[in-house]
Structures are given as C-alpha cells and as structure tokens.
Design an enzyme around this catalytic site. Structure first.
Site, PDB file in Angstrom:
ATOM      1  N   PHE A 143      89.802 -17.230-164.020  1.00  0.00           N
ATOM      2  CA  PHE A 143      89.770 -17.180-165.484  1.00  0.00           C
ATOM      3  C   PHE A 143      88.711 -18.170-166.005  1.00  0.00           C
ATOM      4  O   PHE A 143      88.568 -19.265-165.461  1.00  0.00           O
ATOM      5  CB  PHE A 143      91.166 -17.549-165.998  1.00  0.00           C
ATOM      6  N   ASP A 199      97.056 -21.610-160.740  1.00  0.00           N
ATOM      7  CA  ASP A 199      97.203 -21.177-162.128  1.00  0.00           C
ATOM      8  C   ASP A 199      98.121 -19.961-162.128  1.00  0.00           C
ATOM      9  O   ASP A 199      97.808 -18.933-161.515  1.00  0.00           O
ATOM     10  CB  ASP A 199      95.834 -20.828-162.733  1.00  0.00           C
ATOM     11  N   TYR A 254     102.917 -18.173-173.429  1.00  0.00           N
ATOM     12  CA  TYR A 254     102.845 -17.164-174.495  1.00  0.00           C
ATOM     13  C   TYR A 254     102.594 -15.762-173.960  1.00  0.00           C
ATOM     14  O   TYR A 254     102.462 -14.831-174.723  1.00  0.00           O
ATOM     15  CB  TYR A 254     101.782 -17.541-175.536  1.00  0.00           C
ATOM     16  N   LYS A 255     102.489 -15.621-172.640  1.00  0.00           N
ATOM     17  CA  LYS A 255     102.253 -14.295-172.046  1.00  0.00           C
ATOM     18  C   LYS A 255     103.606 -13.650-171.753  1.00  0.00           C
ATOM     19  O   LYS A 255     104.321 -13.295-172.683  1.00  0.00           O
ATOM     20  CB  LYS A 255     101.339 -14.454-170.840  1.00  0.00           C
ATOM     21  N   ARG A 310      92.435  -3.179-169.744  1.00  0.00           N
ATOM     22  CA  ARG A 310      93.530  -3.762-168.978  1.00  0.00           C
ATOM     23  C   ARG A 310      94.852  -3.295-169.585  1.00  0.00           C
ATOM     24  O   ARG A 310      95.089  -3.475-170.782  1.00  0.00           O
ATOM     25  CB  ARG A 310      93.400  -5.279-169.049  1.00  0.00           C
TER      26      ARG A 310
HETATM   27  C1  LIG Z   1      95.576 -16.955-170.378  1.00  0.00           C
HETATM   28  C2  LIG Z   1      95.063 -17.854-169.326  1.00  0.00           C
HETATM   29  C3  LIG Z   1      94.679 -19.172-169.616  1.00  0.00           C
HETATM   30  C4  LIG Z   1      94.674 -19.659-171.047  1.00  0.00           C
HETATM   31  O1  LIG Z   1      94.559 -21.017-171.215  1.00  0.00           O
HETATM   32  P1  LIG Z   1      94.794 -21.659-172.676  1.00  0.00           P
HETATM   33  O2  LIG Z   1      94.564 -23.063-172.514  1.00  0.00           O
HETATM   34  O3  LIG Z   1      96.181 -21.283-173.092  1.00  0.00           O
HETATM   35  O4  LIG Z   1      93.827 -20.988-173.604  1.00  0.00           O
HETATM   36  C5  LIG Z   1      94.291 -19.983-168.570  1.00  0.00           C
HETATM   37  N1  LIG Z   1      94.255 -19.519-167.297  1.00  0.00           N
HETATM   38  C6  LIG Z   1      94.600 -18.242-167.002  1.00  0.00           C
HETATM   39  C7  LIG Z   1      94.560 -17.757-165.581  1.00  0.00           C
HETATM   40  C8  LIG Z   1      94.999 -17.370-167.997  1.00  0.00           C
HETATM   41  O5  LIG Z   1      95.329 -16.118-167.705  1.00  0.00           O
END
Ligand SMILES: *Cc1c(COP(=O)(O)O)cnc(C)c1O
Length: 413
Positions: A132, A209, A234-235, A383
C-alpha cells in the site's frame, strides 16, 4: 454454465441458507438509498444501527455528565482495553499487546522506527513494490531519516508476496521487513507464518499491515510469532471514517522497543507532568497524545458483531461471497476482455477481488452513477470488496449484472 435466472436463484438460496444473514439488518441501509450494491466495505464499512445509538448515548450520558472526570473514570484505559478485545476477537493476540490509537500511517511510522532502532548495525528494510502506498512512503521516509536502504521485492499485482521471495531478499543487513497480510489490490493472502519465520531466521524483525485482513481473514499474530503489526478499523471493522488504528507490539519487545514520538500519554506518570520523558511499561508505551475516544465508539459495535458472528464464520461467508462473485465473473465477464487480477485458490484469496479492463476507469464512473459502488485502482482495476456481515448474495448479483451490461456482455435482463 448456469443461466442468468439460475444464477439469481442461486443468490437467493445462498442468502436464505446464510447463517450470518441476520447481520445485514443491523446496518443502517436507508430504504431510499441510491446505492443498489455496495462493494467497498473493505475501504469504508457501513455504519451499524447500534453505532448511532451508542454515540448519542455516549454524548448524553458520559461526555455530558462525566465531563473531564471521564478520563480518570475509564476513558484513559480504552486504548488498551479495546486493543485487548480486538486482539482476542480478531488478531489471535494475548492481552497486553494491542493498542488502539493514531492512524495506521502514524502507528506504522512509530512501530517501524522502533523496529529499525532495535536492530543497530543493520541498514536495510525489505518491502514489496505492490504494498500500500502509505507503507512504501513511510518506509522511504524512515530510510531517509535513519540513513537506511530500502530493498524492494517486485510483486506481481495480481498475486502477492511469497516466503521464497522473502528468503531471497533478507540477509545479515536486514533490520526489518514490512508486508501486507492481504494485498490491497489483488487480495492475495500472504503466508504470514512462513514469511515471519524466514525473516526472523535472518535476524530481521517483521511488521505486518493487517488493514485488509482484520475482520475478514483470521489473523494469528501470537502463533505467527510476529514482532509488530498495524491495521485500520474503518474497513471490515466498521469503525467509521478516520477511526483510529491498532498496533501490536509483541510482549518480547516490551521495555526495549522505543517509538519516536515521546508524548505525555506514553509517559510512566502522565499526570505528574514532571521533567524528562520516561516511557510507561508495556504496549501503552506506543501511545503519544490524547486517545481519540469518540472515534473508538463505532469500533465497539463492530467488535460486538464480529465477536457474536465469530471470525471463522465470517471467513467462511467471505469465501462463499467471493466464490459466487467468481462464478458470475466466469459466466459474464471473462469473454469480454475482463481479466481476473486476484487468486482463485481460496487459501490465498482475501475478502475482495480485482478485475481489469482497459476502460475500467470510465466504467467505474458509470457504475457509481447507477448506484453500484466498487472502487477503482489505477491503472485499470475495479475492486469488488465484499464485507461479509453487510453484503448479500443478491447484492453481488445486482452489482455484477450492471457491470456485465456496461462491458457489453450479452444482455443480462
Ligand atoms: C487502508 C490502508 C491503509 C490506510 O492508512 P491510513 O493511515 O488509515 O490512511 C494503510 N495500509 C493499508 C495496507 C491499507 O489498506
């Protein structure tokens, strides 16, 4: 191959026999909503009805009545208490190792910095090209700040990181490796246990992660023997836009690992307000400033639902959803220039699948205009995220029917 009508009938049977079907009714899904299929619960989960009530009650009964006393009457402990619960319900982590705080980006920074500082003399961080963006950027920043090098593993965007690739990249200079358990594009589920072992055998530390796995794919941080982990709430956990993240600090690093943002809430005695920073013991040493209490309320509801459903049942439904989606993709889309950019193997398949075609940027806009909401991932991916508790099979049928229509597949009416 089943006809359109048979595939619709199949969706109805799958919905009727779904042991988790009752959960969909617990989400706030307005009757007059213009959304006919929501395929982005893996980016922002829907709100639960109980969340609206819970927030109202909190404001009236706690914030309104307790006022500043709320901190000493309990809020102060929420980061660790909710972290413990998250650890038990979703992360396979024993108490005292998980904390709710900050954002994923900030916690990733804090933990990755703690990790590289715990491996002095080693000057490499290993990461993959399809991780990411925030992970890649934060590590670039840490490398620049600490004079380290990034070693990139090239991953296939339709697949993900393997233990063999990691074995070829780690060595005596590796301080840290950072990967996503579930790849944000392909949904590939990495073999976290094997990768953790491979990296640790080379003397490196491992940070996972979990943003795209937590709440959809079972995670076993303690039995993987992970060092650190971070993830979003939040996911799949329905924590709401910008809800705080979580971090995992394996017990063996307590008292040694030092994160770089030395705030008063991570101090041994915050209210003494004395001179000199001294970190508190345990996972709380990862805290920096005042915890986002309001932002944790929706997560409590998400955890209630996940605990009641059970992560194994959630995973089983998740696989049924993506199995069914793949059946529709095979029947309707593959003959029309659409390619699958996700694993078919259920063991390696996370909670979402990605489809590709040259014109998908434009097709995605048209889907959104007509109330089918997946997300677009450059250069040409749509997606399809299927949050298990809130998504029905009929919804999968509705949304993919429209996609089939837009790509010019035979009329699906
Ligand atoms: C959604 C996501 C993030 C988001 O990070 P934020 O700090 O909440 O913006 C980070 N890493 C991965 C793998 C994600 O899918």
């Amino acid at each position: 191959m089943l006809s359109h009508a048979d595939l619709l009938e199949k969706a109805h049977v799958l919905d009727e026999t779904d042991p988790l079907r009752g959960f969909r009714d617990r989400f706030l899904i307005p009757e007059d909503s213009d959304v006919v299929a929501y395929f982005d619960g893996n980016s922002l989960g829907r709100p639960a009805l109980a969340t609206a009530e819970r927030m109202d009650r909190f404001i009236r009964e706690q914030w309104g009545r307790q006022l500043i006393r709320g901190w000493t009457d309990g809020w102060f402990d929420w980061p660790e208490e909710i972290g413990n619960r998250l650890g038990r319900v979703a992360l396979g982590a024993a108490p005292g190792q998980v904390l709710v705080a900050d954002s994923t980006t900030v916690l990733l920074y804090k933990l990755a910095r703690a990790a590289v500082d715990a491996r002095p003399g080693r000057d490499e961080i290993v990461i993959d090209t399809d991780n990411f963006p925030t992970d890649r950027y934060v590590l670039e920043g840490i490398a620049a700040e600490r004079g380290l090098n990034l070693r990139w593993i090239d991953t296939d965007p339709a697949e993900g990181i393997t233990a063999e690739q990691v074995a070829g990249a780690v060595g005596p200079n590796t301080a840290l490796v950072v990967f996503s358990h579930v790849a944000y594009r392909s949904g590939y589920v990495a073999d976290a246990e094997a990768i953790t072992r491979t990296a640790q055998d080379a003397g490196a530390l491992v940070l996972w992660d979990l943003s795209h796995s937590v709440g959809a794919v079972p995670v076993h941080l303690d039995s993987w023997n992970a060092d650190f982990a971070v993830g979003c709430t939040y996911k799949y956990l329905n924590g709401g836009p910008g809800s705080p993240a979580f971090g995992y600090l394996n017990r063996r690093h307590h008292g040694h690992a030092r994160q770089p943002i030395w705030g008063w809430i991570g101090h041994r005695d915050p209210l003494a307000m004395g001179p000199g920073y001294q970190p508190v013991d345990g996972v709380r040493s990862m805290l920096s400033g005042t915890p986002p209490i309001l932002g944790m309320l929706p997560l409590l509801t998400g955890l209630d639902m996940l605990e009641e459903a059970g992560i194994e049942a959630v995973r089983a439904k998740s696989l049924r959803l993506t199995d069914y989606a793949l059946e529709l993709v095979d029947a309707w889309l593959l003959d029309h220039g659409v390619a699958l950019a996700s694993p078919r193997d259920p063991e390696r398949r996370g909670g979402h699948i990605t489809l590709r075609r040259e014109d998908f940027r434009e097709i995605n806009d048209r889907l959104w205009q007509r109330g089918v909401i997946p997300d677009f991932r450059a250069p040409d991916g749509i997606r399809i995220g299927l949050a298990p508790l809130g998504t029905s099979f009929a919804e999968v049928h509705r949304g993919l029917s429209l996609l089939a229509e837009l790509v010019g597949a035979r009329s699906t009416r």
